[in-house]
Design an enzyme around this catalytic site. Structure first.
Site, PDB file in Angstrom:
ATOM      1  N   ARG A  93       0.831  -1.211   0.000  1.00  0.00           N
ATOM      2  CA  ARG A  93       0.000   0.000   0.000  1.00  0.00           C
ATOM      3  C   ARG A  93       0.863   1.258   0.000  1.00  0.00           C
ATOM      4  O   ARG A  93       0.519   2.244  -0.663  1.00  0.00           O
ATOM      5  CB  ARG A  93      -0.939  -0.021   1.216  1.00  0.00           C
ATOM      6  CG  ARG A  93      -1.771   1.242   1.352  1.00  0.00           C
ATOM      7  CD  ARG A  93      -2.827   1.071   2.417  1.00  0.00           C
ATOM      8  NE  ARG A  93      -3.526   2.312   2.705  1.00  0.00           N
ATOM      9  CZ  ARG A  93      -4.367   2.461   3.717  1.00  0.00           C
ATOM     10  NH1 ARG A  93      -4.616   1.454   4.520  1.00  0.00           N
ATOM     11  NH2 ARG A  93      -4.977   3.614   3.918  1.00  0.00           N
ATOM     12  N   ASN A 147     -10.584  -4.771  -0.310  1.00  0.00           N
ATOM     13  CA  ASN A 147     -10.641  -3.690  -1.297  1.00  0.00           C
ATOM     14  C   ASN A 147      -9.833  -3.992  -2.548  1.00  0.00           C
ATOM     15  O   ASN A 147      -8.911  -4.792  -2.486  1.00  0.00           O
ATOM     16  CB  ASN A 147     -10.093  -2.411  -0.655  1.00  0.00           C
ATOM     17  CG  ASN A 147     -11.182  -1.656   0.069  1.00  0.00           C
ATOM     18  OD1 ASN A 147     -12.308  -1.577  -0.399  1.00  0.00           O
ATOM     19  ND2 ASN A 147     -10.830  -1.104   1.218  1.00  0.00           N
ATOM     20  N   CYS A 169     -18.803  -2.449   2.760  1.00  0.00           N
ATOM     21  CA  CYS A 169     -18.001  -1.263   3.055  1.00  0.00           C
ATOM     22  C   CYS A 169     -18.601  -0.589   4.274  1.00  0.00           C
ATOM     23  O   CYS A 169     -19.816  -0.619   4.471  1.00  0.00           O
ATOM     24  CB  CYS A 169     -18.037  -0.316   1.864  1.00  0.00           C
ATOM     25  SG  CYS A 169     -17.159   1.213   2.171  1.00  0.00           S
ATOM     26  N   HIS A 199     -17.327   3.062  -2.868  1.00  0.00           N
ATOM     27  CA  HIS A 199     -16.546   4.300  -2.753  1.00  0.00           C
ATOM     28  C   HIS A 199     -16.910   5.301  -3.859  1.00  0.00           C
ATOM     29  O   HIS A 199     -16.128   6.185  -4.191  1.00  0.00           O
ATOM     30  CB  HIS A 199     -15.021   4.023  -2.747  1.00  0.00           C
ATOM     31  CG  HIS A 199     -14.564   3.297  -1.511  1.00  0.00           C
ATOM     32  ND1 HIS A 199     -13.245   3.059  -1.222  1.00  0.00           N
ATOM     33  CD2 HIS A 199     -15.273   2.771  -0.480  1.00  0.00           C
ATOM     34  CE1 HIS A 199     -13.158   2.411  -0.068  1.00  0.00           C
ATOM     35  NE2 HIS A 199     -14.376   2.224   0.392  1.00  0.00           N
ATOM     36  N   TYR A 253     -15.498   9.508  -0.495  1.00  0.00           N
ATOM     37  CA  TYR A 253     -14.476   9.391  -1.536  1.00  0.00           C
ATOM     38  C   TYR A 253     -14.751  10.269  -2.759  1.00  0.00           C
ATOM     39  O   TYR A 253     -13.851  10.498  -3.561  1.00  0.00           O
ATOM     40  CB  TYR A 253     -14.316   7.930  -1.965  1.00  0.00           C
ATOM     41  CG  TYR A 253     -13.627   7.100  -0.914  1.00  0.00           C
ATOM     42  CD1 TYR A 253     -12.238   7.012  -0.874  1.00  0.00           C
ATOM     43  CD2 TYR A 253     -14.351   6.423   0.066  1.00  0.00           C
ATOM     44  CE1 TYR A 253     -11.596   6.258   0.097  1.00  0.00           C
ATOM     45  CE2 TYR A 253     -13.718   5.666   1.039  1.00  0.00           C
ATOM     46  CZ  TYR A 253     -12.340   5.584   1.044  1.00  0.00           C
ATOM     47  OH  TYR A 253     -11.696   4.852   2.015  1.00  0.00           O
TER      48      TYR A 253
HETATM   49  P1  NAD Z   1      -3.728  -6.019   6.770  1.00  0.00           P
HETATM   50  O1  NAD Z   1      -2.582  -5.386   6.118  1.00  0.00           O
HETATM   51  O2  NAD Z   1      -3.732  -6.144   8.243  1.00  0.00           O
HETATM   52  O3  NAD Z   1      -3.932  -7.463   6.120  1.00  0.00           O
HETATM   53  C1  NAD Z   1      -4.777  -8.424   6.721  1.00  0.00           C
HETATM   54  C2  NAD Z   1      -4.111  -9.782   6.634  1.00  0.00           C
HETATM   55  O4  NAD Z   1      -4.183 -10.311   5.313  1.00  0.00           O
HETATM   56  C3  NAD Z   1      -2.625  -9.779   7.002  1.00  0.00           C
HETATM   57  O5  NAD Z   1      -2.430 -10.435   8.232  1.00  0.00           O
HETATM   58  C4  NAD Z   1      -1.989 -10.470   5.819  1.00  0.00           C
HETATM   59  O6  NAD Z   1      -0.911 -11.318   6.182  1.00  0.00           O
HETATM   60  C5  NAD Z   1      -3.139 -11.224   5.209  1.00  0.00           C
HETATM   61  N1  NAD Z   1      -2.946 -11.700   3.847  1.00  0.00           N
HETATM   62  C6  NAD Z   1      -2.257 -11.148   2.836  1.00  0.00           C
HETATM   63  N2  NAD Z   1      -2.318 -11.911   1.741  1.00  0.00           N
HETATM   64  C7  NAD Z   1      -3.104 -12.971   2.047  1.00  0.00           C
HETATM   65  C8  NAD Z   1      -3.554 -14.115   1.333  1.00  0.00           C
HETATM   66  N3  NAD Z   1      -3.217 -14.320   0.067  1.00  0.00           N
HETATM   67  N4  NAD Z   1      -4.338 -15.002   1.972  1.00  0.00           N
HETATM   68  C9  NAD Z   1      -4.679 -14.822   3.269  1.00  0.00           C
HETATM   69  N5  NAD Z   1      -4.282 -13.769   3.985  1.00  0.00           N
HETATM   70  C10 NAD Z   1      -3.501 -12.853   3.390  1.00  0.00           C
HETATM   71  O7  NAD Z   1      -5.018  -5.301   6.252  1.00  0.00           O
HETATM   72  P2  NAD Z   1      -6.180  -4.464   6.939  1.00  0.00           P
HETATM   73  O8  NAD Z   1      -5.746  -3.078   7.101  1.00  0.00           O
HETATM   74  O9  NAD Z   1      -6.720  -5.173   8.091  1.00  0.00           O
HETATM   75  O10 NAD Z   1      -7.228  -4.507   5.762  1.00  0.00           O
HETATM   76  C11 NAD Z   1      -7.619  -5.740   5.222  1.00  0.00           C
HETATM   77  C12 NAD Z   1      -8.370  -5.558   3.950  1.00  0.00           C
HETATM   78  O11 NAD Z   1      -9.639  -4.996   4.192  1.00  0.00           O
HETATM   79  C13 NAD Z   1      -7.696  -4.639   2.940  1.00  0.00           C
HETATM   80  O12 NAD Z   1      -7.898  -5.137   1.649  1.00  0.00           O
HETATM   81  C14 NAD Z   1      -8.417  -3.346   3.133  1.00  0.00           C
HETATM   82  O13 NAD Z   1      -8.387  -2.515   2.017  1.00  0.00           O
HETATM   83  C15 NAD Z   1      -9.791  -3.838   3.423  1.00  0.00           C
HETATM   84  N6  NAD Z   1     -10.667  -2.890   4.107  1.00  0.00           N
HETATM   85  C16 NAD Z   1     -11.894  -2.745   3.581  1.00  0.00           C
HETATM   86  C17 NAD Z   1     -12.787  -1.867   4.119  1.00  0.00           C
HETATM   87  C18 NAD Z   1     -14.129  -1.718   3.467  1.00  0.00           C
HETATM   88  O14 NAD Z   1     -14.813  -0.771   3.736  1.00  0.00           O
HETATM   89  N7  NAD Z   1     -14.531  -2.632   2.597  1.00  0.00           N
HETATM   90  C19 NAD Z   1     -12.433  -1.134   5.272  1.00  0.00           C
HETATM   91  C20 NAD Z   1     -11.162  -1.322   5.816  1.00  0.00           C
HETATM   92  C21 NAD Z   1     -10.285  -2.215   5.230  1.00  0.00           C
HETATM   93  C1  G6P Z   2     -12.576   3.292   4.853  1.00  0.00           C
HETATM   94  C2  G6P Z   2     -13.051   2.437   3.766  1.00  0.00           C
HETATM   95  C3  G6P Z   2     -12.211   1.313   3.514  1.00  0.00           C
HETATM   96  C4  G6P Z   2     -10.777   1.725   3.543  1.00  0.00           C
HETATM   97  C5  G6P Z   2     -10.438   2.193   4.900  1.00  0.00           C
HETATM   98  C6  G6P Z   2      -9.042   2.716   5.020  1.00  0.00           C
HETATM   99  O1  G6P Z   2     -13.463   3.967   5.472  1.00  0.00           O
HETATM  100  O2  G6P Z   2     -14.390   2.170   3.691  1.00  0.00           O
HETATM  101  O3  G6P Z   2     -12.609   0.640   2.376  1.00  0.00           O
HETATM  102  O4  G6P Z   2      -9.960   0.672   3.202  1.00  0.00           O
HETATM  103  O5  G6P Z   2     -11.359   3.040   5.431  1.00  0.00           O
HETATM  104  O6  G6P Z   2      -8.731   2.890   6.355  1.00  0.00           O
HETATM  105  P1  G6P Z   2      -7.237   2.982   6.843  1.00  0.00           P
HETATM  106  O7  G6P Z   2      -7.332   3.244   8.295  1.00  0.00           O
HETATM  107  O8  G6P Z   2      -6.610   1.655   6.508  1.00  0.00           O
HETATM  108  O9  G6P Z   2      -6.615   4.088   6.059  1.00  0.00           O
HETATM  109 MN    MN Z   3     -14.813   0.842   1.997  1.00  0.00          MN
END
Ligand code: NAD
Ligand code: G6P
Ligand code: MN
Length: 435
Positions: A93, A147, A169, A199, A253
């Site tokens: 990232r 995401n 989301c 988003h 966004y």
């Molecule tokens: P993070 O960096 O903590 O990753 C979570 C875990 O995924 C890590 O422990 C990593 O080792 C693991 N990982 C990586 N590749 C993998 C694979 N191939 N198989 C299994 N596990 C794997 O991430 P985070 O900050 O907790 O965010 C996780 C995800 O959720 C991201 O894609 C982020 O963008 C998404 N997210 C989405 C929203 C939303 O609104 N939809 C909100 C926040 C975060």
């Molecule tokens: C949001 C979104 C997520 C995004 C995240 C990022 O509100 O809905 O899709 O990945 O926040 O948060 P962070 O704390 O990782 O910047």
């Molecule tokens: Mn989101």
């Protein structure tokens, strides 16, 4: 009892998810939870896994947390699979944000060049997960949070041919939590209608008599109170006359598109300040703090610091969605799902983010109707940009990748765009076997 599998279980958000399941245990009797991660996330998985088990042990319920690096072992006979993984972890990232910014372009995890590359890294992995699910848990529901959630969900259906999926989301949840208060109402006194893309959605609000109160909320969005914008988005106000004209509230966004100049300037300022850095660098610090807390053997509740993350409250969407499917509740939830006519401006099989009733048969999107030309134009461009990204992600065609870059409104076309594309392809080579 219900078997839940969470892929990317080492995420710092996992305690949120546990809290959500504990809160809903009466309607969703969870039996076991499997947290899956990979070698690179092993330490995180162990720390947060022990924290998760402590949360259940402090509850009245007997639930066992299983930790594994073997996805296939976990998926066997799962009822619900949730995904929250990050291919390449936060270091990837940082590159998504830093490389475009170093050329004067928006560097963001789900928008612009960074968002496109996150899709390139993630789509092949999610399609592999779907293949495993076909074999090991063909009746399970896939609840995707990874995401870029909209594109990933679209690719699961379009290329994975897996229909039992909903994308989530926390942004709509944040809006529905914060806005009613602005006009002295509670959420159950209002009817929310969302439509658009992940988003990139807008919403309207009515009261129970059917009177539109969107404009009233817009007026109050310009005060000091929190209007629900996620913590990761810098709060440049929208132009009021523009919101009044559309009579809709754009998602947080949209600032990158409606106030491009100011958002980019702010991002460059943070990026060029060695004490701040990109969002991923800031998140690394929050994550380190969180994992220090999770190591405390006496901690068994979700810590306050988690609210610094942009995704705070996501478990309200995830756990509510699972409970609604399981107990056939037909709850109003905003999900990424197949359009099926809810937004006539897009194709029926395009995945959209839309208000829906969620029950045992999945999501029934609620008809939103056509957009005016201004929003319709954005929407059609953005959806077709997404489709181009997905196509590039599955084929590894760099010409298609350049097409997607050229379409993306946050990437000015030309030699610099091509340079950013090439540099990102090299920087992420390890996670892009298809290119
Ligand atoms: P993070 O960096 O903590 O990753 C979570 C875990 O995924 C890590 O422990 C990593 O080792 C693991 N990982 C990586 N590749 C993998 C694979 N191939 N198989 C299994 N596990 C794997 O991430 P985070 O900050 O907790 O965010 C996780 C995800 O959720 C991201 O894609 C982020 O963008 C998404 N997210 C989405 C929203 C939303 O609104 N939809 C909100 C926040 C975060
Ligand atoms: C949001 C979104 C997520 C995004 C995240 C990022 O509100 O809905 O899709 O990945 O926040 O948060 P962070 O704390 O990782 O910047
Ligand atoms: Mn989101």
């Amino acid at each position: 009892g219900v078997k839940i599998v969470t892929i990317g279980g080492g995420s710092s958000y996992t305690p949120e998810l546990m809290e959500g399941f504990i809160k809903r245990y009466d309607e969703l009797p969870v039996r076991e939870i499997w947290l899956v991660d990979i070698e690179d996330g092993k330490e995180k998985l162990e720390t947060v896994g022990e924290m998760a088990q402590r949360m259940w042990d402090a509850s009245p319920y007997d639930v066992k947390i299983h930790l594994t690096l073997d996805r296939r072992e976990a998926l066997q006979d799962a009822d619900f699979v949730t995904t929250q993984f990050r291919v390449g972890l936060l270091n990837a990232r940082v590159k998504d944000e830093r490389i475009p910014l170093s050329y004067g372009m928006v560097g963001q995890e789900t928008n612009g060049a960074g968002g496109i590359f996150k899709a390139f890294r993630t789509i092949p992995v999610i399609l592999g997960i779907v293949e495993d699910m076909k074999e090991l848990c063909p009746n399970a529901w896939l609840i995707n949070f990874t995401n870029p959630s909209g594109m990933v969900t679209d690719a699961i259906i379009r290329y994975g041919k897996w229909e039992k999926v909903l994308g989530l989301c926390n942004v709509p949840v944040g809006a529905m939590m914060a806005e009613p208060e602005l006009i002295g109402k509670t959420l159950d006194e209002l009817v929310y209608s969302f439509a658009g893309l992940n988003h990139f959605h807008w919403h309207r609000v009515k009261d129970l008599r059917g009177n539109d109160v969107t404009s009233e909320i817009i007026d109050k969005m310009y005060g000091d109170e929190d209007s629900g914008i996620p913590a990761n988005i810098h709060d440049i106000p929208f132009f009021k006359e523009q919101l009044k004209q559309m009579n809709m509230i754009p998602c947080g966004y949209h600032r990158y598109y409606y106030r491009y100049e100011e958002m980019l300037a702010h991002m460059l300022e943070e990026y060029n300040d060695p004490n701040v850095g990109t969002r991923a660098q800031q998140v690394k610090q929050t994550e380190a703090e969180l994992f220090e807390l999770y190591k405390d053997p006496n901690l068994n509740v979700k810590p306050e610091q988690l609210s610094k993350r942009g995704g705070a409250h996501y478990s309200d969407a995830a756990c509510e969605t699972i409970a609604s499917i399981y107990a056939n509740k037909n709850t109003h939830i905003v999900v990424s799902t197949k359009n099926n006519g809810a937004v006539p401006d897009l194709a029926p099989d395009d995945v959209v983010e839309v208000s829906a009733y969620v029950g045992a048969a999945g999501a029934r999107p609620i008809a939103f109707g056509s957009f005016q030309p201004a929003e319709r134009g954005w929407l059609q461009l953005m959806k077709n940009m997404e489709l181009t990204v997905e196509q590039a992600a599955v084929t590894g065609d760099s010409g298609l990748a350049l097409q997607a870059f050229t379409m993306n409104p946050l990437i000015p076309s030309g030699q610099t765009a091509k340079r950013v594309l090439d540099e990102l392809l090299v920087a992420h080579k390890k996670y892009l076997p298809q290119f």
